[in-house]
Design a protein around this motif. Sequence first.
Motif, PDB file in Angstrom:
ATOM      1  N   ASP A 185       0.824  -1.209   0.000  1.00  0.00           N
ATOM      2  CA  ASP A 185       0.000   0.000   0.000  1.00  0.00           C
ATOM      3  C   ASP A 185       0.856   1.257   0.000  1.00  0.00           C
ATOM      4  OD1 ASP A 185      -2.861  -1.093   0.539  1.00  0.00           O
ATOM      5  OD2 ASP A 185      -1.611  -2.089   2.029  1.00  0.00           O
ATOM      6  N   GLU A 186       0.410   2.239  -0.765  1.00  0.00           N
ATOM      7  CA  GLU A 186       1.039   3.558  -0.728  1.00  0.00           C
ATOM      8  C   GLU A 186      -0.056   4.619  -0.718  1.00  0.00           C
ATOM      9  OE1 GLU A 186       4.213   6.526  -3.005  1.00  0.00           O
ATOM     10  OE2 GLU A 186       3.572   4.674  -3.988  1.00  0.00           O
ATOM     11  N   TYR A 187       0.110   5.589   0.175  1.00  0.00           N
ATOM     12  CA  TYR A 187      -0.778   6.748   0.223  1.00  0.00           C
ATOM     13  C   TYR A 187       0.005   7.947  -0.308  1.00  0.00           C
ATOM     14  CZ  TYR A 187      -4.609   4.635   2.842  1.00  0.00           C
ATOM     15  OH  TYR A 187      -5.690   3.883   3.219  1.00  0.00           O
ATOM     16  N   HIS A 216      -7.245   2.044  -4.760  1.00  0.00           N
ATOM     17  CA  HIS A 216      -8.031   1.432  -3.679  1.00  0.00           C
ATOM     18  C   HIS A 216      -9.144   2.378  -3.245  1.00  0.00           C
ATOM     19  CE1 HIS A 216      -8.945   0.261   0.505  1.00  0.00           C
ATOM     20  NE2 HIS A 216      -8.522  -0.943   0.185  1.00  0.00           N
ATOM     21  N   PHE A 246       0.277   8.715   4.811  1.00  0.00           N
ATOM     22  CA  PHE A 246      -0.476   7.671   5.510  1.00  0.00           C
ATOM     23  C   PHE A 246      -1.273   8.287   6.666  1.00  0.00           C
ATOM     24  CE2 PHE A 246       1.943   4.267   3.506  1.00  0.00           C
ATOM     25  CZ  PHE A 246       1.013   3.243   3.487  1.00  0.00           C
ATOM     26  N   GLN A 295      -6.113  12.706  -1.557  1.00  0.00           N
ATOM     27  CA  GLN A 295      -5.316  11.620  -0.980  1.00  0.00           C
ATOM     28  C   GLN A 295      -5.686  10.338  -1.726  1.00  0.00           C
ATOM     29  OE1 GLN A 295      -6.571   9.362   2.380  1.00  0.00           O
ATOM     30  NE2 GLN A 295      -4.739   9.889   3.556  1.00  0.00           N
ATOM     31  N   HIS A 297      -5.089   6.333  -2.340  1.00  0.00           N
ATOM     32  CA  HIS A 297      -4.585   5.091  -1.761  1.00  0.00           C
ATOM     33  C   HIS A 297      -4.369   4.115  -2.910  1.00  0.00           C
ATOM     34  CE1 HIS A 297      -5.439   1.352   0.997  1.00  0.00           C
ATOM     35  NE2 HIS A 297      -4.244   1.312   0.422  1.00  0.00           N
ATOM     36  N   HIS A 299      -2.967   0.378  -4.118  1.00  0.00           N
ATOM     37  CA  HIS A 299      -2.702  -0.964  -3.615  1.00  0.00           C
ATOM     38  C   HIS A 299      -2.179  -1.817  -4.762  1.00  0.00           C
ATOM     39  CE1 HIS A 299      -2.983  -4.738  -1.504  1.00  0.00           C
ATOM     40  NE2 HIS A 299      -3.750  -5.227  -2.473  1.00  0.00           N
ATOM     41  N   THR A 360       3.850   2.130   7.488  1.00  0.00           N
ATOM     42  CA  THR A 360       3.066   3.352   7.304  1.00  0.00           C
ATOM     43  C   THR A 360       3.804   4.515   7.964  1.00  0.00           C
ATOM     44  OG1 THR A 360       1.709   2.881   9.266  1.00  0.00           O
ATOM     45  CG2 THR A 360       0.893   2.079   7.156  1.00  0.00           C
ATOM     46  N   GLU A 486      -4.677   2.117   7.662  1.00  0.00           N
ATOM     47  CA  GLU A 486      -5.013   2.518   6.305  1.00  0.00           C
ATOM     48  C   GLU A 486      -4.700   1.439   5.277  1.00  0.00           C
ATOM     49  OE1 GLU A 486      -6.279   5.535   5.444  1.00  0.00           O
ATOM     50  OE2 GLU A 486      -6.150   6.560   7.362  1.00  0.00           O
ATOM     51  N   GLY A 487      -3.809   0.494   5.622  1.00  0.00           N
ATOM     52  CA  GLY A 487      -3.386  -0.510   4.663  1.00  0.00           C
ATOM     53  C   GLY A 487      -4.433  -1.571   4.402  1.00  0.00           C
ATOM     54  N   THR A 488      -4.258  -2.308   3.311  1.00  0.00           N
ATOM     55  CA  THR A 488      -5.204  -3.359   2.960  1.00  0.00           C
ATOM     56  C   THR A 488      -5.227  -4.469   4.004  1.00  0.00           C
ATOM     57  OG1 THR A 488      -4.855  -2.902   0.611  1.00  0.00           O
ATOM     58  CG2 THR A 488      -5.829  -5.023   1.168  1.00  0.00           C
TER      59      THR A 488
END
Length: 501
Positions: A185-187, A216, A246, A295, A297, A299, A360, A486-488
């Motif tokens: 995951d990247e925000y 995502h 994040f 923002q 997100h 994935h 994160t 926040e991640g999957t």
Amino acid sequence: MAATDKYGDAQAALSYSVFKPSKTLGLGTSKFELIPCANQTEPWLYTKFGGTVRFLEIMQTKAGIKCSDPGPSKKLRSVTINGSAAQVHVYCDPAKTASFAKCTSADITRLGGYIIFTKKGSKNLAATQIQVQAFGGVTYSQLLDVAKSLAPVKASTTPAPTPTSSDLVLTTPTYAPNPPAGSSDEYRCFLLDPKFNADTYLQSVTIAPDNLKVSHHGILYKVPAASVSATKEIDAQNPGDGWPCFGDTGIPGASAFSGASASSWISFWAPGGNFKAYPVGVGMKISSSDQFILQAHFHTMEPATANKASMKVSLKLASTAVSELKTMLVAAPIEIACAPNESGPLCVRSAALLDLAKRTSTKTAFQETALLIACGKDPIKPIPSPTSDCTNTVRSPIKIYGATGHMHQLGRSITITHQSASTSAVTVLSTRPMWDFDNQTTDWQSTPILAKPGDTIKVTCTFDIGLRALLSVYKNLTPNYVVWGEGTRDEMCLAIINYTD
């Protein structure tokens, strides 16, 4: 009557008679709104005088049309208001049988009450149902005085201009996600400048990703003009387009859940859903020189990917002011242990929190503790459970227009409710008995819910850790103790409430 009089302007647009009070107990006007009415072509008129403790409210609508619910009360007596039969009510709790039986008009001072009656229309106008209610020490006789002071108004000679709208499209840079090592995951946040030079109201917001393989969800935030300079500095300090963010927008003063943060939530996109058009008569206010942060997100199923993505934000703008729609977030902590057939170092809660911070940020790893405290749970010895919930207390009168629930892939169900403090009556604002991550939509209320101080809004979520063995999104992930994140591989239990003051 002058064209600038709000009552006269409202009368020019309505088919039923509009009445204006000459007595308001010295309380100034704090609200004047035309509010959409379910399945009707014209709105009802709502006016409020005073603050959050001592105040008057007057609701007017076409006779025979129900647009607002006064709530449970005790019917007391019939009186006459300027020749019209009226009924007096007091807000005694029907559940308290003994005190309810003894409740009288004297209790209006302590509990609040209202008078409801119908006035004949003047000339070619339809009759009007009027409800005058009071709270915070207003006596029965004072309530009568206000009701008797209502008089019909004349329509403004110059009708208000017909609202028009225009469109504005903002697009984020095309970005190739590159999640941190050990994460999928990247925000990434992007600053978008609408170049507004005057206060503007948004009628609708549509966020559209161009690559669903890696997108995502996306959240659109408002950045007040005073915070734009600091946001630009953060953007400039990070190589490439945008900056890592994040948990929130990553700018000074921002947080994931604070409505008073330096950036505030406007709208979001998630699979299957979008806020899109707001109800008639309300909109999100953007002040002159404010900007936006999108923002995004991302994935990816691999640590790095050649896939690139951007998001397009389409705004429809109102040419005239409407009631300002705001957003409240109600979030519940997440404490889900590994399944009995799962094992691994991240099944230990402390190790899972360290992993969350690593992939994160340290700040996001502390969000779970903050939620446990805010929701009245034990932050020292939290209890793992497949059910999460949190209750927020309403501090000032609001009107709830819509509610949206959000979870990740382990979600089974989510329900958002409003409970009246005076009657204990519960209203379901949104529910998904079978959660579908790919179908996240907003439930707009057919009639706005009037929430009073002391009322509560609750979000309740259930999760199934067994889904981790069935869904491909978890295929390459080791089992972990799940907390808010926040991640999957993390989870959320979030209620998004749209309201006006």
